[in-house]
Design a protein around this motif. Structure first.
Motif, short mmCIF file in Angstrom:
data_model
loop_
_atom_site.label_atom_id
_atom_site.label_comp_id
_atom_site.label_asym_id
_atom_site.label_seq_id
_atom_site.Cartn_x
_atom_site.Cartn_y
_atom_site.Cartn_z
N PHE A 1 1.00 -1.10 0.14
CA PHE A 1 -0.04 -0.06 0.05
C PHE A 1 1.00 1.21 0.09
O PHE A 1 1.91 1.35 0.91
N ILE A 2 0.55 2.07 -1.15
CA ILE A 2 1.40 3.48 -0.92
C ILE A 2 0.33 4.33 -0.52
O ILE A 2 -0.64 4.80 -0.86
N THR B 1 7.22 6.81 -8.92
CA THR B 1 8.58 6.04 -8.95
C THR B 1 9.41 6.01 -7.60
O THR B 1 9.76 4.89 -7.18
N ALA B 2 9.24 7.17 -6.98
CA ALA B 2 9.92 7.01 -5.56
C ALA B 2 9.36 6.15 -4.52
O ALA B 2 9.97 5.25 -3.96
N TYR C 1 9.49 -1.11 -3.21
CA TYR C 1 8.78 -2.27 -3.24
C TYR C 1 9.45 -3.17 -4.63
O TYR C 1 8.73 -4.20 -4.78
N ARG C 2 9.97 -2.83 -5.29
CA ARG C 2 10.64 -3.56 -6.54
C ARG C 2 10.96 -4.73 -6.06
O ARG C 2 11.86 -4.82 -4.98
N PRO C 3 10.62 -5.97 -6.89
CA PRO C 3 11.25 -7.20 -6.65
C PRO C 3 13.08 -7.05 -6.96
O PRO C 3 13.38 -6.38 -7.60
N CYS D 1 -11.44 6.00 3.91
CA CYS D 1 -10.90 6.84 5.07
C CYS D 1 -9.32 6.86 4.98
O CYS D 1 -8.96 8.16 5.33
N THR D 2 -8.55 6.04 4.52
CA THR D 2 -7.10 6.30 4.25
C THR D 2 -7.04 6.26 2.69
O THR D 2 -7.35 5.33 2.11
N SER D 3 -6.34 7.34 2.20
CA SER D 3 -6.13 7.33 0.77
C SER D 3 -4.73 7.03 0.55
O SER D 3 -3.75 6.98 1.22
N GLY D 4 -4.54 6.35 -0.81
CA GLY D 4 -3.56 5.87 -1.40
C GLY D 4 -4.01 4.78 -2.25
O GLY D 4 -4.88 4.68 -2.70
#
Length: 134
Positions: free
Chosen positions: A6-7, A45-46, A51-53, A121-124
């Motif tokens: 989750f971002i 991108t940041a 999380y990149r594999p 409630c939580t944005s992303g």
């Protein structure tokens, strides 16, 4: 391989990949990224780089994204967002950023895709990636 993350974002960029500018230089049109597009690309991108594999996925990929916008007095949590941007436009920039971060070799590997947008409630952006076995 399967992964999800989750971002959290207070404000999800609404700029899309198509929102590029055109300038005429020496009589020839030149396409350039707007400041908003550059900013959104940098933000995605940041966050995605964390999380990149270890290795890019090589085969077919299923991608699920859930774009959760901040709920308001007029847009209650868990209700669908039916205003712009269109899901097909907003996911293109995000997948391009995932390609830059080496989640896969090419976003053409994404052969199964679900993109949802709603208020919460939580944005992303919630992301699920799964290598599809043949």
């Amino acid at each position: 391989m399967e992964m999800h993350f989750f971002i959290p974002l207070k404000k999800i960029p609404t700029v899309t990949h198509q929102e590029q500018g055109v300038a005429v230089v020496n009589g020839k049109p030149r396409i350039y990224d707007s400041a908003a597009l550059k900013s959104a690309r940098g933000l995605f991108t940041a966050h995605l780089a964390k999380y990149r594999p270890d290795e890019p996925l090589r085969g077919p990929v299923r991608l699920v994204t859930k774009w959760i916008y901040p709920a308001t007095s007029t847009h209650k949590p868990n209700t669908w967002k039916i205003t712009r941007p269109d899901t097909d436009n907003m996911i293109k920039l995000f997948k391009d950023c995932m390609t830059r971060c080496s989640f896969w070799d090419d976003d053409s590997q994404v052969c199964s895709e679900v993109t949802q947008k709603f208020y919460g409630c939580t944005s992303g952006i919630y992301v699920e990636i799964e290598e599809i076995t043949e």
